[in-house]
Design an enzyme around this catalytic site. Structure first.
Site, PDB file in Angstrom:
ATOM      1  N   HIS A 177      -1.971  -9.060  -1.495  1.00 16.81           N
ATOM      2  CA  HIS A 177      -2.511  -8.173  -0.457  1.00 16.81           C
ATOM      3  C   HIS A 177      -1.377  -7.586   0.379  1.00 16.81           C
ATOM      4  O   HIS A 177      -1.330  -6.371   0.637  1.00 16.81           O
ATOM      5  CB  HIS A 177      -3.467  -8.975   0.425  1.00 16.81           C
ATOM      6  N   GLU A 178      -0.451  -8.435   0.792  1.00 18.25           N
ATOM      7  CA  GLU A 178       0.666  -7.979   1.617  1.00 18.25           C
ATOM      8  C   GLU A 178       1.590  -7.059   0.837  1.00 18.25           C
ATOM      9  O   GLU A 178       2.054  -6.028   1.351  1.00 18.25           O
ATOM     10  CB  GLU A 178       1.442  -9.181   2.156  1.00 18.25           C
ATOM     11  N   HIS A 181       0.227  -3.482   0.640  1.00 19.73           N
ATOM     12  CA  HIS A 181       0.466  -2.606   1.788  1.00 19.73           C
ATOM     13  C   HIS A 181       1.813  -1.891   1.650  1.00 19.73           C
ATOM     14  O   HIS A 181       1.932  -0.699   1.941  1.00 19.73           O
ATOM     15  CB  HIS A 181       0.452  -3.414   3.086  1.00 19.73           C
ATOM     16  N   GLU A 234      -6.979  -1.860   4.270  1.00 14.10           N
ATOM     17  CA  GLU A 234      -7.157  -3.287   4.034  1.00 14.10           C
ATOM     18  C   GLU A 234      -7.965  -3.537   2.758  1.00 14.10           C
ATOM     19  O   GLU A 234      -7.641  -4.429   1.965  1.00 14.10           O
ATOM     20  CB  GLU A 234      -7.842  -3.956   5.233  1.00 14.10           C
TER      21      GLU A 234
END
Length: 318
Positions: A177-178, A181, A234
């Site tokens: 997820h990070e 980004h 997100e």
């Protein structure tokens, strides 16, 4: 001072993930110095994985479309340089408080092993990632938090590993997820939208030599500490993160248990990140709907040869 002392309850100044978003996954972005088994995570940035790009071209995995055109308003090199400067500052702050995990700490070795498996699949999402100097650190803070800054700077906080007792698969979901980004350049997109709103006059002057490059980088660094990602950002990061984790051999279904744990941890007072993140049930539903697209990737992927566990509950400095 014993370099092996690692303080896990340090109070550190705010940093970013999506600062302003202050979440368990997004309040800060601290970074890392990353040697992986003596070789260095930076070396992994130069390792492409043709299979991942081919698979996506054949319609497998997650497809979230092209990156926003707003990213073109801000040079990637400038954003990555600003992030690197912020990283050095954050790392120094943690080191001064003995809150930067030593290279041989078991949990840092765990994070770097998982990152080593995931990074080769990053260039398929962003060709620049092949040249990034990927770094991974562990910060001795009780906060439930993790982040990846532009340029591949990954940090986990002690609190997210110890309080949530994460499995390797759940760690991979957070890390993916990070990374997403950074790969989808959400920070650069936010900056581009900001500059577009203001007419981009300051940016244009700086790029034309009419302003100070140092001031420009400092301003970008400050923005990295205050940017807030949208709910669409997100949600996109969740999906791309699942794809990265599945290809690396980590179970994407762990996203469900991860967000169940996050929900339990937020009881008694929801963290700031819930203002920009999708609500827990919505997030879990989206993950469940996306699983059929990534489960075949996970089924075929070589599985990790090493498995690690979370820190023993209540464990502190080593």
């Amino acid at each position: 001072m014993d370099h092996r002392v690692f303080v896990t309850d340090a109070e550190l100044p705010p940093a970013p993930h999506a600062p302003g978003c202050g979440c368990s996954l997004h309040r800060r972005r601290r970074l890392s110095l990353g040697l992986m088994a003596g070789a260095g995570l930076g070396a992994l940035g130069a390792c492409g994985t043709p299979g991942s790009a081919t698979a996506r071209a054949q319609g497998e995995g997650i497809d979230v479309g092209k990156r926003s055109s707003f990213v073109k308003l801000v040079p990637a090199e400038q954003v990555e340089q600003a992030a690197a400067q912020q990283f050095v500052q954050m790392q120094n702050q943690a080191r001064q408080k003995r809150a930067l995990a030593p290279d041989d700490h078991p949990q840092l070795l765990r994070l770097r092993y998982i990152a080593q498996r995931m990074i080769p699949f990053a260039p398929a999402w962003n060709p620049r990632a092949q040249q990034w100097r990927w770094e991974v650190i562990l910060i001795g803070s009780p906060e439930i938090n993790a982040f990846c800054m532009p340029g591949g700077k990954i940090a986990f906080f002690w609190g997210i590993l110890s309080k949530l007792q994460l499995s390797d698969d759940e760690v991979a979901m957070i890390m993916g997820h990070e990374m997403a980004h950074a790969l989808r350049e959400h920070a650069r997109e936010r900056m581009g939208k900001s500059f577009a709103t203001r007419g981009a006059l300051e940016l244009g002057s700086a790029l034309l030599g009419l302003g100070s490059t140092g001031q420009l980088l400092a301003g970008m660094g400050e923005q990295l500490l205050t940017l807030v990602f949208s709910r669409d950002d997100e949600s996109e990061a969740d999906l791309v993160g699942m794809d990265l984790a599945a290809r690396a051999g980590y179970d994407p279904a762990a996203g469900i248990t991860l967000w169940q744990k996050m929900g339990q941890a937020s009881k008694g007072g929801p963290p700031e990140f819930l203002s920009t993140h999708p609500k827990g049930p919505t997030r879990i539903k989206d993950i469940e709907q996306a699983l059929p697209r990534v489960e075949p990737l996970y089924a075929r992927a070589p599985k990790p040869t090493q498995r690690f566990g979370p820190p023993p509950p209540g464990e502190g400095a080593r």
